[in-house]
Design an enzyme around this catalytic site. Sequence first.
Site, PDB file in Angstrom:
ATOM      1  N   SER A  63     -15.241  -4.694 -13.355  1.00 52.00           N
ATOM      2  CA  SER A  63     -15.427  -6.007 -13.986  1.00 52.00           C
ATOM      3  C   SER A  63     -16.637  -6.746 -13.446  1.00 52.00           C
ATOM      4  O   SER A  63     -17.027  -7.775 -13.983  1.00 52.00           O
ATOM      5  CB  SER A  63     -14.177  -6.867 -13.767  1.00 52.00           C
ATOM      6  OG  SER A  63     -13.999  -7.084 -12.379  1.00 52.00           O
ATOM      7  N   CYS A  98       0.285   7.308  15.885  1.00 50.97           N
ATOM      8  CA  CYS A  98      -1.000   7.912  15.520  1.00 50.97           C
ATOM      9  C   CYS A  98      -0.986   9.391  15.923  1.00 50.97           C
ATOM     10  O   CYS A  98      -0.708   9.705  17.084  1.00 50.97           O
ATOM     11  CB  CYS A  98      -2.141   7.186  16.236  1.00 50.97           C
ATOM     12  SG  CYS A  98      -3.732   8.004  16.032  1.00 50.97           S
ATOM     13  N   TYR A 145       0.830  -1.220   0.000  1.00 53.08           N
ATOM     14  CA  TYR A 145       0.000   0.000   0.000  1.00 53.08           C
ATOM     15  C   TYR A 145       0.860   1.264   0.000  1.00 53.08           C
ATOM     16  O   TYR A 145       0.441   2.285  -0.562  1.00 53.08           O
ATOM     17  CB  TYR A 145      -1.004  -0.025   1.168  1.00 53.08           C
ATOM     18  CG  TYR A 145      -2.087  -1.046   0.907  1.00 53.08           C
ATOM     19  CD1 TYR A 145      -3.140  -0.764   0.037  1.00 53.08           C
ATOM     20  CD2 TYR A 145      -2.027  -2.321   1.466  1.00 53.08           C
ATOM     21  CE1 TYR A 145      -4.104  -1.718  -0.253  1.00 53.08           C
ATOM     22  CE2 TYR A 145      -2.988  -3.274   1.182  1.00 53.08           C
ATOM     23  CZ  TYR A 145      -4.026  -2.971   0.320  1.00 53.08           C
ATOM     24  OH  TYR A 145      -4.977  -3.917   0.012  1.00 53.08           O
ATOM     25  N   CYS A 188      -6.022   4.096  12.763  1.00 56.41           N
ATOM     26  CA  CYS A 188      -5.361   3.638  13.985  1.00 56.41           C
ATOM     27  C   CYS A 188      -6.246   2.613  14.672  1.00 56.41           C
ATOM     28  O   CYS A 188      -7.379   2.920  15.054  1.00 56.41           O
ATOM     29  CB  CYS A 188      -5.089   4.816  14.921  1.00 56.41           C
ATOM     30  SG  CYS A 188      -4.383   4.271  16.487  1.00 56.41           S
ATOM     31  N   HIS A 237     -14.445   1.106  -0.574  1.00 46.54           N
ATOM     32  CA  HIS A 237     -13.292   0.258  -0.242  1.00 46.54           C
ATOM     33  C   HIS A 237     -12.175   1.055   0.439  1.00 46.54           C
ATOM     34  O   HIS A 237     -11.024   0.609   0.469  1.00 46.54           O
ATOM     35  CB  HIS A 237     -12.750  -0.437  -1.502  1.00 46.54           C
ATOM     36  CG  HIS A 237     -13.674  -1.510  -2.024  1.00 46.54           C
ATOM     37  ND1 HIS A 237     -13.504  -2.112  -3.253  1.00 46.54           N
ATOM     38  CD2 HIS A 237     -14.775  -2.092  -1.486  1.00 46.54           C
ATOM     39  CE1 HIS A 237     -14.474  -3.006  -3.444  1.00 46.54           C
ATOM     40  NE2 HIS A 237     -15.257  -3.005  -2.394  1.00 46.54           N
ATOM     41  N   ASP A 269      -7.931   5.326  -4.909  1.00 53.47           N
ATOM     42  CA  ASP A 269      -7.219   6.544  -5.319  1.00 53.47           C
ATOM     43  C   ASP A 269      -8.092   7.769  -5.040  1.00 53.47           C
ATOM     44  O   ASP A 269      -9.245   7.639  -4.622  1.00 53.47           O
ATOM     45  CB  ASP A 269      -6.797   6.455  -6.806  1.00 53.47           C
ATOM     46  CG  ASP A 269      -7.980   6.447  -7.769  1.00 53.47           C
ATOM     47  OD1 ASP A 269      -8.865   7.315  -7.645  1.00 53.47           O
ATOM     48  OD2 ASP A 269      -8.019   5.568  -8.665  1.00 53.47           O
ATOM     49  N   CYS A 285      -3.996   9.672  18.917  1.00 51.31           N
ATOM     50  CA  CYS A 285      -3.895   9.116  20.277  1.00 51.31           C
ATOM     51  C   CYS A 285      -2.440   8.894  20.707  1.00 51.31           C
ATOM     52  O   CYS A 285      -2.191   8.509  21.849  1.00 51.31           O
ATOM     53  CB  CYS A 285      -4.671   7.807  20.380  1.00 51.31           C
ATOM     54  SG  CYS A 285      -3.873   6.402  19.556  1.00 51.31           S
ATOM     55  N   GLN A 316     -15.208   2.094  -5.897  1.00 57.34           N
ATOM     56  CA  GLN A 316     -14.448   0.992  -5.293  1.00 57.34           C
ATOM     57  C   GLN A 316     -12.970   1.353  -5.263  1.00 57.34           C
ATOM     58  O   GLN A 316     -12.155   0.617  -4.702  1.00 57.34           O
ATOM     59  CB  GLN A 316     -14.631  -0.283  -6.128  1.00 57.34           C
ATOM     60  CG  GLN A 316     -16.062  -0.758  -6.211  1.00 57.34           C
ATOM     61  CD  GLN A 316     -16.220  -1.814  -7.292  1.00 57.34           C
ATOM     62  OE1 GLN A 316     -16.091  -3.005  -7.046  1.00 57.34           O
ATOM     63  NE2 GLN A 316     -16.489  -1.387  -8.510  1.00 57.34           N
TER      64      GLN A 316
HETATM   65  P1  OAD Z   1     -11.091  -4.945 -12.191  1.00 61.38           P
HETATM   66  O1  OAD Z   1      -9.639  -4.924 -12.478  1.00 61.38           O
HETATM   67  O2  OAD Z   1     -11.698  -6.193 -11.706  1.00 61.38           O
HETATM   68  O3  OAD Z   1     -11.910  -4.493 -13.478  1.00 61.38           O
HETATM   69  C1  OAD Z   1     -11.564  -3.349 -14.213  1.00 61.38           C
HETATM   70  C2  OAD Z   1     -12.495  -3.234 -15.389  1.00 61.38           C
HETATM   71  O4  OAD Z   1     -12.166  -2.044 -16.084  1.00 61.38           O
HETATM   72  C3  OAD Z   1     -12.381  -4.392 -16.403  1.00 61.38           C
HETATM   73  O5  OAD Z   1     -13.685  -4.857 -16.759  1.00 61.38           O
HETATM   74  C4  OAD Z   1     -11.697  -3.749 -17.606  1.00 61.38           C
HETATM   75  O6  OAD Z   1     -12.140  -4.277 -18.837  1.00 61.38           O
HETATM   76  C5  OAD Z   1     -12.132  -2.311 -17.467  1.00 61.38           C
HETATM   77  N1  OAD Z   1     -11.202  -1.340 -18.078  1.00 61.38           N
HETATM   78  C6  OAD Z   1      -9.853  -1.421 -18.222  1.00 61.38           C
HETATM   79  N2  OAD Z   1      -9.378  -0.324 -18.818  1.00 61.38           N
HETATM   80  C7  OAD Z   1     -10.442   0.485 -19.062  1.00 61.38           C
HETATM   81  C8  OAD Z   1     -10.592   1.769 -19.669  1.00 61.38           C
HETATM   82  N3  OAD Z   1      -9.547   2.456 -20.143  1.00 61.38           N
HETATM   83  N4  OAD Z   1     -11.830   2.282 -19.766  1.00 61.38           N
HETATM   84  C9  OAD Z   1     -12.918   1.590 -19.294  1.00 61.38           C
HETATM   85  N5  OAD Z   1     -12.835   0.387 -18.712  1.00 61.38           N
HETATM   86  C10 OAD Z   1     -11.611  -0.164 -18.581  1.00 61.38           C
HETATM   87  O7  OAD Z   1     -11.354  -3.734 -11.154  1.00 61.38           O
HETATM   88  P2  OAD Z   1     -12.625  -3.473 -10.222  1.00 61.38           P
HETATM   89  O8  OAD Z   1     -13.858  -3.968 -10.856  1.00 61.38           O
HETATM   90  O9  OAD Z   1     -12.569  -2.060  -9.807  1.00 61.38           O
HETATM   91  O10 OAD Z   1     -10.985  -4.515  -4.154  1.00 61.38           O
HETATM   92  O11 OAD Z   1     -12.290  -4.374  -8.980  1.00 61.38           O
HETATM   93  C11 OAD Z   1     -13.152  -4.367  -7.887  1.00 61.38           C
HETATM   94  C12 OAD Z   1     -12.368  -4.592  -6.610  1.00 61.38           C
HETATM   95  O12 OAD Z   1     -11.581  -5.769  -6.745  1.00 61.38           O
HETATM   96  C13 OAD Z   1     -11.364  -3.522  -6.287  1.00 61.38           C
HETATM   97  O13 OAD Z   1     -11.930  -2.421  -5.598  1.00 61.38           O
HETATM   98  C14 OAD Z   1     -10.379  -4.247  -5.436  1.00 61.38           C
HETATM   99  C15 OAD Z   1     -10.233  -5.486  -6.279  1.00 61.38           C
HETATM  100  O14 OAD Z   1      -9.744  -6.593  -5.703  1.00 61.38           O
HETATM  101  C16 OAD Z   1     -10.225  -4.699  -3.059  1.00 61.38           C
HETATM  102  O15 OAD Z   1      -9.003  -4.656  -3.075  1.00 61.38           O
HETATM  103  C17 OAD Z   1     -11.025  -4.964  -1.826  1.00 61.38           C
END
Ligand code: OAD
Length: 237
Positions: A178, A136, A56, A117, A109, A94, A139, A91
Site C-alpha cells: 500500500s 534458546c 505471532y 534470542c 521486516h 511469511d 545459548c 516486507q
Molecule cells: P498493506 O495491507 O498495507 O497493503 C496491501 C496492499 O495489497 C494494498 O494496497 C492492497 O490493495 C493490495 N492487495 C490486496 N490484495 C491484493 C491482490 N490479490 N493482488 C495485489 N494486490 C493486492 O500491506 P503492506 O504494504 O505489505 O509491517 O504493509 C507494509 C507493512 O505494514 C507490513 O510489512 C507490516 C505492516 O504493518 C510491520 O508489521 C512492521
Amino acid sequence: MPEHKSIVILTGAGISAESGISTFRDPDGVWAKYDVEEVATPQGFAKNPKLVQDFYNMRRAGLKTVKPNAAHLALARLEREHKGGVCIVTQNVDNLHEMAGSKNVIHMHGELAKAWCRACDQRSPWTADLDATVTCPQCKATGHMRPDVVWFGEVPYAMEQIGDILFEAKLFLSIGTSGNVYPAANFVNAVRRNGGRTVELNLEPSEGASSFHEAIHGRAGEIVPAFVEKLLNGQAR
Ligand code: OAD
C-alpha cells in the site's frame, strides 16, 4: 531488454493475499482486528508479552497451511530465467517466496519462521509456538526468545545491502504493497534518482502510485505472471 539488466522487486502483503494470508490495511485486514501499538511495537511487547507472542504464534501456525500462488511462482521463474540479477526485498514475514523457489530474498521486516534470542543475539529456525518458558537452542537461556520480526520503531533489516541493490537496479517492481510504511515506500524514489525504471503492480493505486513510471492494477495472481511473461519475452521494459 538488455540481458544483464538488474531487477529489484519489493513485495508486500498483497502478493500473499490470494494464498489466504490477510493484508494489513484492507477493510478486513490485520490492523482492523488488532491494535498495532499492542502487538507490533517493543512497548507492546514489554507491556504484554503473552499477547504479542500469541499474535505471532497464530500467524506462524498459519504458515503450515498456505501455499505460494501464481505471483510467487512467476517471480521464482523470473529469477531462474532472467540472465541478469533478480532480488526480492519483501516486507512479508511469511515464507511463500522461498516455498515458490526464489533464492535471492531479503526479509526486511524479519521472518515468522525464525526466533531471536535476546540473551545471545542468535537467530534460530522456528516452527513451534514461542512463550516465556522457551529455551534458546544455541545459548540454552530461558525466557529471552522473541519473534524475529521488525516492530514499528525498530530498524528494518539489511538496509545497507538494500541501498546497494536499489542503486544498481535498472528495473524496480513494487507488488502488493500500500506504500504506507517507510523506508520501503521510498525505494521507488531511490531507484528513480539513479535512472531506473519503476512499475507498480497492485490491486489498486498505492499511496505512492504517482511516483512510478507505469502502474498495472489487478490481482497479483493474474497481473504478475502476465508481466513476467512479457519481461522474459522482451515485450515489457
Ligand atoms: P498493506 O495491507 O498495507 O497493503 C496491501 C496492499 O495489497 C494494498 O494496497 C492492497 O490493495 C493490495 N492487495 C490486496 N490484495 C491484493 C491482490 N490479490 N493482488 C495485489 N494486490 C493486492 O500491506 P503492506 O504494504 O505489505 O509491517 O504493509 C507494509 C507493512 O505494514 C507490513 O510489512 C507490516 C505492516 O504493518 C510491520 O508489521 C512492521
